[in-house]
Every structure is written in C-alpha cells, then in structure tokens.
Design a protein around this motif. Structure first.
Motif, PDB file in Angstrom:
ATOM      1  N   PRO A  35      42.770 -99.529 -25.658  1.00 25.25           N
ATOM      2  CA  PRO A  35      43.024 -99.335 -24.222  1.00 25.25           C
ATOM      3  C   PRO A  35      43.348 -97.869 -23.917  1.00 25.25           C
ATOM      4  CG  PRO A  35      44.844-100.504 -25.267  1.00 25.25           C
ATOM      5  CD  PRO A  35      43.761-100.379 -26.295  1.00 25.25           C
ATOM      6  N   ARG A  36      42.991 -97.435 -22.724  1.00 24.67           N
ATOM      7  CA  ARG A  36      43.220 -96.054 -22.304  1.00 24.67           C
ATOM      8  C   ARG A  36      44.717 -95.785 -22.185  1.00 24.67           C
ATOM      9  NH1 ARG A  36      43.616 -92.735 -17.658  1.00 24.67           N
ATOM     10  NH2 ARG A  36      43.731 -94.456 -16.193  1.00 24.67           N
ATOM     11  N   VAL A  37      45.156 -94.678 -22.755  1.00 22.44           N
ATOM     12  CA  VAL A  37      46.550 -94.279 -22.617  1.00 22.44           C
ATOM     13  C   VAL A  37      46.704 -93.661 -21.234  1.00 22.44           C
ATOM     14  CG1 VAL A  37      48.378 -92.761 -23.470  1.00 22.44           C
ATOM     15  CG2 VAL A  37      46.852 -93.920 -25.089  1.00 22.44           C
ATOM     16  N   THR A  38      47.576 -94.240 -20.421  1.00 23.91           N
ATOM     17  CA  THR A  38      47.772 -93.777 -19.048  1.00 23.91           C
ATOM     18  C   THR A  38      49.030 -92.947 -18.882  1.00 23.91           C
ATOM     19  OG1 THR A  38      48.890 -95.843 -18.482  1.00 23.91           O
ATOM     20  CG2 THR A  38      46.509 -95.734 -18.071  1.00 23.91           C
ATOM     21  N   GLN A  39      49.924 -92.989 -19.880  1.00 21.07           N
ATOM     22  CA  GLN A  39      51.182 -92.264 -19.759  1.00 21.07           C
ATOM     23  C   GLN A  39      51.829 -92.119 -21.134  1.00 21.07           C
ATOM     24  OE1 GLN A  39      55.511 -93.021 -17.698  1.00 21.07           O
ATOM     25  NE2 GLN A  39      53.767 -94.083 -16.856  1.00 21.07           N
ATOM     26  N   ILE A  40      52.540 -91.022 -21.304  1.00 25.79           N
ATOM     27  CA  ILE A  40      53.350 -90.778 -22.499  1.00 25.79           C
ATOM     28  C   ILE A  40      54.798 -90.698 -22.030  1.00 25.79           C
ATOM     29  CG2 ILE A  40      53.809 -89.205 -24.415  1.00 25.79           C
ATOM     30  CD1 ILE A  40      50.911 -88.091 -23.879  1.00 25.79           C
ATOM     31  N   GLN A  41      55.691 -91.331 -22.765  1.00 29.75           N
ATOM     32  CA  GLN A  41      57.120 -91.213 -22.477  1.00 29.75           C
ATOM     33  C   GLN A  41      57.825 -90.738 -23.741  1.00 29.75           C
ATOM     34  OE1 GLN A  41      58.697 -94.857 -20.851  1.00 29.75           O
ATOM     35  NE2 GLN A  41      57.458 -94.694 -18.989  1.00 29.75           N
ATOM     36  N   VAL A  42      58.625 -89.687 -23.580  1.00 29.95           N
ATOM     37  CA  VAL A  42      59.388 -89.121 -24.687  1.00 29.95           C
ATOM     38  C   VAL A  42      60.871 -89.262 -24.348  1.00 29.95           C
ATOM     39  CG1 VAL A  42      59.930 -86.984 -25.933  1.00 29.95           C
ATOM     40  CG2 VAL A  42      57.556 -87.488 -25.279  1.00 29.95           C
ATOM     41  N   PHE A  43      61.630 -89.796 -25.290  1.00 32.65           N
ATOM     42  CA  PHE A  43      63.078 -89.933 -25.147  1.00 32.65           C
ATOM     43  C   PHE A  43      63.714 -89.050 -26.217  1.00 32.65           C
ATOM     44  CE2 PHE A  43      61.226 -93.574 -23.132  1.00 32.65           C
ATOM     45  CZ  PHE A  43      62.005 -93.765 -22.006  1.00 32.65           C
ATOM     46  N   LYS A  44      64.120 -87.858 -25.791  1.00 36.45           N
ATOM     47  CA  LYS A  44      64.619 -86.858 -26.731  1.00 36.45           C
ATOM     48  C   LYS A  44      65.816 -87.360 -27.520  1.00 36.45           C
ATOM     49  CE  LYS A  44      65.157 -82.752 -24.965  1.00 36.45           C
ATOM     50  NZ  LYS A  44      65.348 -81.590 -24.063  1.00 36.45           N
ATOM     51  N   GLY A  45      66.780 -87.984 -26.862  1.00 36.52           N
ATOM     52  CA  GLY A  45      67.984 -88.445 -27.538  1.00 36.52           C
ATOM     53  C   GLY A  45      67.714 -89.470 -28.624  1.00 36.52           C
ATOM     54  N   GLU A  46      66.693 -90.270 -28.426  1.00 39.77           N
ATOM     55  CA  GLU A  46      66.321 -91.298 -29.408  1.00 39.77           C
ATOM     56  C   GLU A  46      65.322 -90.780 -30.435  1.00 39.77           C
ATOM     57  OE1 GLU A  46      64.821 -94.735 -27.355  1.00 39.77           O
ATOM     58  OE2 GLU A  46      66.449 -94.674 -25.892  1.00 39.77           O
ATOM     59  N   ARG A  47      64.751 -89.595 -30.181  1.00 37.96           N
ATOM     60  CA  ARG A  47      63.682 -89.026 -31.014  1.00 37.96           C
ATOM     61  C   ARG A  47      62.511 -90.008 -31.115  1.00 37.96           C
ATOM     62  NH1 ARG A  47      67.483 -86.100 -30.443  1.00 37.96           N
ATOM     63  NH2 ARG A  47      68.031 -84.283 -31.672  1.00 37.96           N
ATOM     64  N   LYS A  48      62.090 -90.519 -29.942  1.00 37.18           N
ATOM     65  CA  LYS A  48      60.982 -91.480 -29.874  1.00 37.18           C
ATOM     66  C   LYS A  48      59.970 -91.046 -28.818  1.00 37.18           C
ATOM     67  CE  LYS A  48      62.899 -94.700 -32.474  1.00 37.18           C
ATOM     68  NZ  LYS A  48      62.618 -95.386 -33.581  1.00 37.18           N
ATOM     69  N   ILE A 156      47.100 -89.769 -32.389  1.00 33.84           N
ATOM     70  CA  ILE A 156      47.459 -89.444 -31.011  1.00 33.84           C
ATOM     71  C   ILE A 156      46.363 -88.609 -30.358  1.00 33.84           C
ATOM     72  CG2 ILE A 156      49.119 -88.171 -29.586  1.00 33.84           C
ATOM     73  CD1 ILE A 156      51.220 -88.946 -31.849  1.00 33.84           C
ATOM     74  N   TYR A 157      45.864 -87.625 -31.065  1.00 33.20           N
ATOM     75  CA  TYR A 157      44.811 -86.733 -30.560  1.00 33.20           C
ATOM     76  C   TYR A 157      43.583 -87.531 -30.133  1.00 33.20           C
ATOM     77  CZ  TYR A 157      41.988 -82.399 -30.578  1.00 33.20           C
ATOM     78  OH  TYR A 157      41.193 -81.327 -30.247  1.00 33.20           O
ATOM     79  N   SER A 158      43.275 -88.581 -30.875  1.00 29.80           N
ATOM     80  CA  SER A 158      42.103 -89.408 -30.552  1.00 29.80           C
ATOM     81  C   SER A 158      42.343 -90.282 -29.322  1.00 29.80           C
ATOM     82  CB  SER A 158      41.717 -90.291 -31.745  1.00 29.80           C
ATOM     83  OG  SER A 158      42.618 -91.374 -31.903  1.00 29.80           O
ATOM     84  N   MET A 159      43.603 -90.532 -28.986  1.00 29.30           N
ATOM     85  CA  MET A 159      43.945 -91.471 -27.913  1.00 29.30           C
ATOM     86  C   MET A 159      44.199 -90.802 -26.564  1.00 29.30           C
ATOM     87  SD  MET A 159      46.588 -93.808 -30.142  1.00 29.30           S
ATOM     88  CE  MET A 159      46.792 -95.145 -28.981  1.00 29.30           C
ATOM     89  N   ILE A 160      44.530 -89.517 -26.561  1.00 34.86           N
ATOM     90  CA  ILE A 160      44.995 -88.833 -25.355  1.00 34.86           C
ATOM     91  C   ILE A 160      43.922 -87.897 -24.816  1.00 34.86           C
ATOM     92  CG2 ILE A 160      46.760 -87.268 -24.416  1.00 34.86           C
ATOM     93  CD1 ILE A 160      47.893 -89.944 -25.386  1.00 34.86           C
ATOM     94  N   THR A 161      43.765 -87.895 -23.507  1.00 31.24           N
ATOM     95  CA  THR A 161      42.845 -86.962 -22.857  1.00 31.24           C
ATOM     96  C   THR A 161      43.637 -86.030 -21.946  1.00 31.24           C
ATOM     97  OG1 THR A 161      42.453 -88.537 -21.067  1.00 31.24           O
ATOM     98  CG2 THR A 161      40.890 -88.568 -22.891  1.00 31.24           C
ATOM     99  N   PRO A 162      43.129 -84.813 -21.736  1.00 30.56           N
ATOM    100  CA  PRO A 162      43.790 -83.915 -20.783  1.00 30.56           C
ATOM    101  C   PRO A 162      43.926 -84.600 -19.422  1.00 30.56           C
ATOM    102  CG  PRO A 162      42.218 -82.696 -22.089  1.00 30.56           C
ATOM    103  CD  PRO A 162      42.001 -84.161 -22.413  1.00 30.56           C
ATOM    104  N   GLY A 163      45.055 -84.334 -18.767  1.00 31.65           N
ATOM    105  CA  GLY A 163      45.356 -84.961 -17.486  1.00 31.65           C
ATOM    106  C   GLY A 163      46.285 -86.150 -17.607  1.00 31.65           C
ATOM    107  N   THR A 164      46.522 -86.629 -18.827  1.00 34.76           N
ATOM    108  CA  THR A 164      47.459 -87.732 -19.035  1.00 34.76           C
ATOM    109  C   THR A 164      48.869 -87.242 -18.733  1.00 34.76           C
ATOM    110  OG1 THR A 164      46.041 -88.667 -20.771  1.00 34.76           O
ATOM    111  CG2 THR A 164      48.338 -89.414 -20.722  1.00 34.76           C
ATOM    112  N   GLY A 165      49.628 -88.015 -17.961  1.00 33.20           N
ATOM    113  CA  GLY A 165      51.004 -87.657 -17.631  1.00 33.20           C
ATOM    114  C   GLY A 165      51.940 -87.876 -18.791  1.00 33.20           C
ATOM    115  N   ILE A 166      52.945 -86.994 -18.891  1.00 36.42           N
ATOM    116  CA  ILE A 166      53.971 -87.127 -19.918  1.00 36.42           C
ATOM    117  C   ILE A 166      55.343 -86.939 -19.278  1.00 36.42           C
ATOM    118  CG2 ILE A 166      53.546 -84.716 -20.629  1.00 36.42           C
ATOM    119  CD1 ILE A 166      54.628 -85.532 -23.447  1.00 36.42           C
ATOM    120  N   TRP A 167      56.176 -87.959 -19.415  1.00 37.33           N
ATOM    121  CA  TRP A 167      57.563 -87.907 -18.960  1.00 37.33           C
ATOM    122  C   TRP A 167      58.411 -87.573 -20.171  1.00 37.33           C
ATOM    123  CZ3 TRP A 167      59.610 -87.911 -14.256  1.00 37.33           C
ATOM    124  CH2 TRP A 167      58.859 -88.445 -13.204  1.00 37.33           C
ATOM    125  N   ILE A 168      59.238 -86.534 -20.063  1.00 36.26           N
ATOM    126  CA  ILE A 168      60.147 -86.172 -21.144  1.00 36.26           C
ATOM    127  C   ILE A 168      61.566 -86.358 -20.612  1.00 36.26           C
ATOM    128  CG2 ILE A 168      60.835 -84.417 -22.809  1.00 36.26           C
ATOM    129  CD1 ILE A 168      58.051 -83.104 -22.350  1.00 36.26           C
TER     130      ILE A 168
END
Length: 170
Positions: A35-48, A156-168
């Motif tokens: 499935p297309r990756v529509t968003q990335i979420q990074v949780f710095k405190g959890e290192r996830k 990850i590189y194979s799954m993500i395309t430019p323009g994908t949103g990332i919440w940090i």
C-alpha cells in the motif's frame, strides 16, 4: 544433455543477477508493491518512526536522532532533530549514509525564527542509513537527521516518494 541444461540454467541466473532486481552497487534498490505510504510519523522521545497508509500503520522502526535530541531544531549546528510538519523533498541514491530521503527543513517559520535570533537555521536533514561506519556510535549520533539501519533504509527508500508528509513529534 544434463550439462547443457546446467549451463543454460547458470547463464540465465547470471543474466538475472546482473540486470534484474538490483543495482550495480550491491542491490540496495528494492521494489515495493504494498500500500502507498501516505504519511510518516516520528516520535523522538520514543525513538520510533511509523509509516502509515491512511490511518493504518504498515511499518515501524527504531531510530537514532541528532546528538542533542531534546527540543526542536532551531539553529545550524545545534545537533537537534526538527519538530513539526515537513515533506519528503527528494531521494538521494548517492548518500554518504547508504541511501537517504531529504526532509524539507527549514521551512519559512524555521528560517524566520533563526534570522530573528541572528543565526542560520541549518539544513540537510534526512532519513538515512548508517553506511556501516556509524555502527556502535550510540543511539543518537547524527547531526540532526533520523537514522535507521542500512537494511531498513533500503526498505524505506523503496516505499516513500517525494511529497510524502512527515510529522516529527517531541
């Protein structure tokens, strides 16, 4: 007859290995058919880091961050990983860290804040691998990037395309 079949089979395998499913740099480029990756979420405190398709988490990774990870990145050289909403800006197949995905830091607000303090915001923030040389350096060793293993950045590189949103998040 068996010898000819064996030679034909070996020749076919060699041709497939030379031009199919990989690259000349050791096969670091993978194919992804999920499935297309529509968003990335990074949780710095959890290192996830989570890759999502719509509301569904499809992959989860442990991550390393900048050497001074608490708080948002504000200035060049502060060793912090940004916080907020950004986009994946580009893919770098020739990264010094195996493969990498650019993050659109700094945005207009980041630049304005840094300039109001008489400083530069920095840049060159990526999700990247380790390129072998950074193994064993501890969990937070980057200059502000998000690090995963080389094997994971290939995926990850194979799954993500430019323009994908990332919440940090903090």
């Amino acid at each position: 007859m068996q010898r000819r079949t064996l030679l034909l089979g070996l020749s076919t395998a060699a041709l497939l290995a030379a031009c199919g499913g990989g690259d000349s740099a050791g096969g670091k480029f993978r194919r992804y058919n999920g499935p297309r990756v529509t968003q990335i979420q990074v949780f710095k405190g959890e290192r996830k880091m989570y890759l999502l398709s719509g509301p569904k988490v499809i992959k989860k990774y442990k991550i390393g961050l900048g050497g001074n990870p608490t708080g948002p990145k504000r200035f060049e050289g502060d060793g912090k990983t940004p916080e907020g909403y950004y986009l994946i800006s580009h893919r770098n197949p020739n990264s010094a860290y195996h493969l990498s995905l650019g993050i659109s830091y700094p945005n207009e607000q980041d630049v304005a804040f840094a300039e109001s303090q008489g400083k530069r915001p920095g840049g060159d923030i990526f999700i990247h691998g380790q390129a072998g040389k950074n193994r064993g350096r501890g969990k937070d060793w980057t200059a502000g990037c998000i690090a995963v293993t080389d094997d994971e950045i290939e995926e990850i590189y194979s799954m993500i395309t430019p323009g994908t949103g990332i919440w940090i998040f903090p």
